[in-house]
Design an enzyme around this catalytic site. Structure first.
Site, PDB file in Angstrom:
ATOM      1  N   SER A   1      -4.729  13.064   7.320  1.00 50.69           N
ATOM      2  CA  SER A   1      -5.026  12.318   6.100  1.00 50.69           C
ATOM      3  C   SER A   1      -6.535  12.236   5.870  1.00 50.69           C
ATOM      4  O   SER A   1      -7.291  11.985   6.804  1.00 50.69           O
ATOM      5  CB  SER A   1      -4.448  10.911   6.212  1.00 50.69           C
ATOM      6  OG  SER A   1      -3.074  10.998   6.484  1.00 50.69           O
TER       7      SER A   1
ATOM      8  N   ASP B   1       0.453  17.512  -0.105  1.00 52.33           N
ATOM      9  CA  ASP B   1       0.586  16.597   1.036  1.00 52.33           C
ATOM     10  C   ASP B   1       1.783  16.892   1.941  1.00 52.33           C
ATOM     11  O   ASP B   1       1.695  16.684   3.138  1.00 52.33           O
ATOM     12  CB  ASP B   1       0.676  15.155   0.525  1.00 52.33           C
ATOM     13  CG  ASP B   1       0.438  14.104   1.619  1.00 52.33           C
ATOM     14  OD1 ASP B   1      -0.488  14.297   2.429  1.00 52.33           O
ATOM     15  OD2 ASP B   1       1.176  13.111   1.664  1.00 52.33           O
TER      16      ASP B   1
ATOM     17  N   CYS C   1      -8.567  14.686   5.129  1.00 49.06           N
ATOM     18  CA  CYS C   1      -9.292  15.817   5.717  1.00 49.06           C
ATOM     19  C   CYS C   1      -9.249  17.066   4.837  1.00 49.06           C
ATOM     20  O   CYS C   1      -9.479  18.177   5.315  1.00 49.06           O
ATOM     21  CB  CYS C   1      -8.771  16.129   7.111  1.00 49.06           C
ATOM     22  SG  CYS C   1      -9.147  14.816   8.294  1.00 49.06           S
TER      23      CYS C   1
ATOM     24  N   TYR D   1       0.821  -1.209   0.000  1.00 43.15           N
ATOM     25  CA  TYR D   1       0.000   0.000   0.000  1.00 43.15           C
ATOM     26  C   TYR D   1       0.862   1.270   0.000  1.00 43.15           C
ATOM     27  O   TYR D   1       1.869   1.355   0.719  1.00 43.15           O
ATOM     28  CB  TYR D   1      -0.958   0.017   1.203  1.00 43.15           C
ATOM     29  CG  TYR D   1      -1.683   1.335   1.268  1.00 43.15           C
ATOM     30  CD1 TYR D   1      -2.695   1.621   0.362  1.00 43.15           C
ATOM     31  CD2 TYR D   1      -1.274   2.333   2.137  1.00 43.15           C
ATOM     32  CE1 TYR D   1      -3.291   2.867   0.344  1.00 43.15           C
ATOM     33  CE2 TYR D   1      -1.873   3.575   2.137  1.00 43.15           C
ATOM     34  CZ  TYR D   1      -2.879   3.844   1.229  1.00 43.15           C
ATOM     35  OH  TYR D   1      -3.464   5.077   1.207  1.00 43.15           O
TER      36      TYR D   1
HETATM   37  P1  GDP Z   1      -6.378  14.774   2.014  1.00 42.95           P
HETATM   38  O1  GDP Z   1      -6.243  13.315   2.222  1.00 42.95           O
HETATM   39  O2  GDP Z   1      -6.090  15.576   3.248  1.00 42.95           O
HETATM   40  O3  GDP Z   1      -5.642  15.252   0.822  1.00 42.95           O
HETATM   41  O4  GDP Z   1      -7.945  15.040   1.749  1.00 42.95           O
HETATM   42  P2  GDP Z   1      -8.753  15.147   0.371  1.00 42.95           P
HETATM   43  O5  GDP Z   1      -8.653  16.522  -0.204  1.00 42.95           O
HETATM   44  O6  GDP Z   1      -8.410  14.024  -0.520  1.00 42.95           O
HETATM   45  O7  GDP Z   1     -10.233  14.947   0.920  1.00 42.95           O
HETATM   46  C1  GDP Z   1     -10.592  13.804   1.666  1.00 42.95           C
HETATM   47  C2  GDP Z   1     -12.093  13.654   1.672  1.00 42.95           C
HETATM   48  O8  GDP Z   1     -12.686  14.803   2.279  1.00 42.95           O
HETATM   49  C3  GDP Z   1     -12.669  13.555   0.264  1.00 42.95           C
HETATM   50  O9  GDP Z   1     -13.707  12.607   0.243  1.00 42.95           O
HETATM   51  C4  GDP Z   1     -13.191  14.947   0.006  1.00 42.95           C
HETATM   52  O10 GDP Z   1     -14.272  14.952  -0.900  1.00 42.95           O
HETATM   53  C5  GDP Z   1     -13.597  15.442   1.391  1.00 42.95           C
HETATM   54  N1  GDP Z   1     -13.435  16.917   1.511  1.00 42.95           N
HETATM   55  C6  GDP Z   1     -12.368  17.651   1.130  1.00 42.95           C
HETATM   56  N2  GDP Z   1     -12.581  18.983   1.336  1.00 42.95           N
HETATM   57  C7  GDP Z   1     -13.818  19.081   1.885  1.00 42.95           C
HETATM   58  C8  GDP Z   1     -14.615  20.200   2.333  1.00 42.95           C
HETATM   59  O11 GDP Z   1     -14.233  21.372   2.247  1.00 42.95           O
HETATM   60  N3  GDP Z   1     -15.847  19.897   2.850  1.00 42.95           N
HETATM   61  C9  GDP Z   1     -16.302  18.603   2.937  1.00 42.95           C
HETATM   62  N4  GDP Z   1     -17.508  18.403   3.454  1.00 42.95           N
HETATM   63  N5  GDP Z   1     -15.582  17.532   2.525  1.00 42.95           N
HETATM   64  C10 GDP Z   1     -14.351  17.769   2.007  1.00 42.95           C
HETATM   65  P1  PGA Z   2      -3.382  12.056   2.395  1.00 39.98           P
HETATM   66  O1  PGA Z   2      -2.055  11.213   2.090  1.00 39.98           O
HETATM   67  O2  PGA Z   2      -2.934  12.963   3.479  1.00 39.98           O
HETATM   68  O3  PGA Z   2      -3.646  12.697   1.069  1.00 39.98           O
HETATM   69  O4  PGA Z   2      -4.509  11.190   2.849  1.00 39.98           O
HETATM   70  C1  PGA Z   2      -1.873   9.882   2.309  1.00 39.98           C
HETATM   71  C2  PGA Z   2      -1.839   9.541   3.776  1.00 39.98           C
HETATM   72  O5  PGA Z   2      -1.693  10.448   4.619  1.00 39.98           O
HETATM   73  O6  PGA Z   2      -1.939   8.347   4.062  1.00 39.98           O
HETATM   74 MN    MN Z   3      -0.934  12.620   3.804  1.00 38.70          MN
HETATM   75 MN    MN Z   4      -4.296  14.136  -0.332  1.00 40.71          MN
END
Ligand code: GDP
Ligand code: PGA
Ligand code: MN
Ligand code: MN
Length: 582
Positions: free
Chosen positions: A249, A276, A251, A198
């Protein structure tokens, strides 16, 4: 082939003696090499070709169902002293860890190819960039590393010039979770990972090197390695300000990093530098200068749509690897949140049946080159990085935590980061939705004792420093109906604008014990459908709720014992006292 660097050749020989591969392949990072690996994986079934007319050069990888997320309970930081890893990490003595994991590596590459992957984290000619070499027996890892890092000939040249590199050894092993370990030896700048294919466990440049090993190295060398996106906000006058934001992660980092401003923002533009990881160091001007050490995105697929993240969706229709998404009847990738199409096969390749749960795994991912992103900033290739005006912390909090607040100063901001709480997500194995402290979104990634990490953060506040302002956001507040109150996604622009205006000193705020909050009139809310009650929920401080939150933050700071910096305890005491005076 071999390298001009004897230390590298010796290490490759040593690993080959232990793991006994049939072949050794030094990766050059070329397109031809990538295509040959894809062909190989199509033959073995490691990759499935997706519809070439809708998604040219796109492939699906299905993980073993027991291997779909990071495994924090099997991740170790192996410092000589247990206290140096801290209560925030699982610890094992280095000797014991090497013995245990080397026994699993013995002979594990028999019948397989050992790939040597030289990579550079950051622009090849950047003084902030650092290099590593990953040895793996997984062609899937090689293909992903080629997208996620600057990999191959150029990286090897820099490694030979620098004479140093982080050593990462990986094997998928037999995927038995009982024989899975992700071990870090920060004092040796080495990583050993076995039993998982993974992303976060196997692409060692990412979490293992760029966060766990790099955070340890950064402390020694006076810089910061953080779990942060980096974006630029350009206003209609053509001025650009850079913001770094740490969310745990899953969020919202990837989404915020490539946001498209809503209609209320004509002439504004968001530029993506990273989604990230952020490495930053003080420049001669006293500001913090940041690079994104990565070259691609390993993003969460579910929830990505033309409505939520149009820039991401647009870059996913060619040259991408999908992991654990579902497939439509005509072999297009599919996940929950896409309005069109429907799943025929789920992430395990079974005929889709809603009784089996979601079609795509909640932590299914895409891997894609950053160059395919329409908002990718030319400054992402700048060896000096970009100057950071604001740092934003944020978590997933369905109650209590307002939409946004500003810290009073650097020390208060470090406390706000250290105190971060967030509900757990599918990015790591274990229960989802459980509130836990996740300081600076680094709980799974800090390669040393959190108390020392807080002290390191505090140490940047010195004469001549022109530090960013620190903020906290929460996109995930829920109303009585259980739905998110704030529309989020593109509309997060409204919060970013206030953040930049505060940095410039041009926006108003309401001072409260937890920090400064915008009043409704301080935000551009044009075109939003929010009731006065919604705004009240998003923009007010529940003093009783925060008093108990601060009591719990105090217990958390105490959990690090005497190593917790006094300045942080004093800041905590000040805020607690202010809350009690209400
Ligand atoms: P990362 O892992 O921190 O990069 O998060 P992502 O940008 O990939 O988002 C993770 C999840 O949270 C996804 O399913 C998004 O659709 C959701 N998400 C991201 N931004 C927002 C937001 O501003 N509001 C809501 N309700 N959901 C969000
Ligand atoms: P994420 O990155 O922050 O986009 O979820 C991968 C992880 O933290 O596992
Ligand atoms: Mn990450
Ligand atoms: Mn991400």
């Amino acid at each position: 082939m071999a390298s001009k660097l004897e230390a590298l050749n010796r290490w490759v020989d040593e690993v080959a003696r232990l793991t006994q591969p049939d072949r050794i392949h030094w990766c050059d990072g070329s397109e031809a090499e990538y295509q040959a690996l894809v062909e190989l994986m199509l033959d073995t079934g490691d990759l499935i070709e997706l519809n070439p007319s809708t998604h040219p050069n796109c492939y699906l990888h299905r993980s073993n169902p027991s291997d779909v997320a990071r495994v924090e309970h099997l991740t170790f930081v192996c410092t000589q002293e247990a206290d140096d890893a801290g209560p925030n990490n699982h610890w094992m003595a280095p000797d014991e860890a090497h013995r245990k994991i080397d026994a699993l590596f013995a002979g594990c590459m028999k019948g397989r190819t050992l790939y040597v992957i030289p990579y550079c984290m950051g622009p090849i000619d950047s003084p902030i960039a650092r290099c590593g070499v990953e040895i793996t027996d997984s062609p899937y890892v090689v293909a992903n590393m080629r997208i996620m890092t600057r990999m191959g000939v150029k990286a090897l040249e820099r490694i030979e010039r620098d004479g140093t590199f982080v050593r990462g050894l990986h094997s998928t092993g037999d995927l038995d979770p009982a024989k899975r370990f992700i071990m870090h030896f920060p004092e040796e700048r080495a990583i050993k990972s076995i039993g998982s294919g993974y992303g976060g466990n196997a692409l060692l440049g990412k979490k293992c090197h760029a966060l766990r090993i790099a955070s340890h190295q950064a402390r020694q060398e006076g810089w910061l390695a953080e779990h942060m996106l980096i974006l630029g906000i350009e206003n209609p006058q053509g001025e650009t300000h850079y913001v770094a934001a740490a969310f745990p992660s899953a969020c919202g980092k990837t989404n915020l990093a490539m946001l498209i401003p809503p209609k209320a923002y004509p002439g504004w533009k968001i530029w993506t530098i990273g989604d990230d990881i952020c490495w930053m160091q003080p420049g001669p001007d006293g500001r913090l200068w940041a690079i994104n050490p990565e070259a691609g995105f390993f993003g969460v697929a579910p929830g990505t749509s033309a409505k939520t993240n149009p820039n991401a969706l647009a870059m996913l229709d060619r040259d991408a690897i999908f992991t654990n998404v579902a497939e439509t009847a005509d072999n297009q990738p599919w996940w929950e949140g896409l309005p069109d199409g429907k799943p025929a096969k789920d992430w395990q390749g079974r005929d889709y049946d809603p009784a089996n749960g979601p079609a795509a795994h909640p932590n299914s991912r895409f891997t894609v080159s950053a160059r395919q992103c329409a908002s990718w900033s030319p400054r992402a290739e700048d060896p000096q990085g970009v100057p950071i005006s604001a740092i934003v912390f944020g978590g997933r909090r369905e109650s209590l935590v307002p939409l946004v607040f500003e810290s009073r100063d650097w020390t208060h901001g470090v406390l706000v980061g250290a105190a971060m709480g967030s509900e757990t997500t599918a990015a790591a194995t274990g229960a989802v939705g459980v509130l836990r402290r996740d300081s600076m979104a680094m709980k799974p990634f800090c390669g040393y004792n959190f108390a020392d990490y807080f002290a390191h953060w505090l140490s940047f506040d010195k004469a001549g420093a022109k530090l960013p302002k620190i903020f906290h956001v929460n996109w995930f507040r829920k109303g009585a109906d259980g739905k998110f109150v704030w529309p989020g996604f593109g509309d997060n622009m409204r919060v970013l604008e206030w953040v930049i205006e505060r940095c410039k000193g041009t926006a108003g705020a309401n001072e409260t014990p937890i920090g400064n909050l915008p009043r409704a009139q301080d935000l551009n809310l044009a075109g939003l459908d929010l009731s006065p009650a919604d705004l009240e929920l998003l923009l007010t401080v529940d003093r009783d709720g925060w008093a108990s939150e601060y009591a719990s933050i105090g217990e958390y700071l105490d959990s690090f014992g005497a190593r917790t910096p006094d300045a942080l305890r004093q800041e905590h005491a000040r805020t607690s006292a202010a809350l009690a005076q209400a």
